[in-house]
Design a protein around this motif. Structure first.
Motif, short mmCIF file in Angstrom:
data_model
loop_
_atom_site.label_atom_id
_atom_site.label_comp_id
_atom_site.label_asym_id
_atom_site.label_seq_id
_atom_site.Cartn_x
_atom_site.Cartn_y
_atom_site.Cartn_z
N GLN A 48 0.83 -1.21 0.00
CA GLN A 48 0.00 0.00 0.00
C GLN A 48 0.87 1.27 0.00
O GLN A 48 0.48 2.28 -0.55
CB GLN A 48 -0.92 -0.01 1.22
N LYS A 51 1.83 2.82 -3.75
CA LYS A 51 0.72 3.05 -4.68
C LYS A 51 1.23 3.67 -5.99
O LYS A 51 0.80 3.29 -7.07
CB LYS A 51 -0.34 3.93 -4.04
N ASN A 55 1.01 2.16 -9.97
CA ASN A 55 0.62 2.86 -11.20
C ASN A 55 1.70 2.74 -12.27
O ASN A 55 1.39 2.64 -13.46
CB ASN A 55 0.33 4.33 -10.90
#
Length: 70
Positions: A48, A51, A55
């Motif tokens: 997490q 992130k 992408n």
């Protein structure tokens, strides 16, 4: 990410990913997108905290026209 079903049994190709190992990302994506087996799913688990790196992974797949994400 999913490929289109061909009637062949599905295979899962999975790995974890970390921005600390980003030097290997391009080669990994190249190898996955060059698979010749017609029915496979790709699962990449990204922390997490990473992130933005998630992408970047998606972008690398999109560059190679591998755009079926779920």
């Amino acid at each position: 990410m999913r490929t289109q079903s061909s009637g062949e049994p599905a295979v899962l190709v999975g790995t974890t990913a970390s921005s600390h190992k980003s030097y290997i990302l391009e080669k990994y994506v190249e190898r996955i997108t060059s698979l010749t087996y017609p029915n496979y799913d790709v699962a990449i688990v990204v922390s997490q905290k990473d992130k933005e790196y998630g992408n970047k992974i998606k972008s690398e797949f999109e560059k190679r026209k591998f755009t079926r994400f779920s």
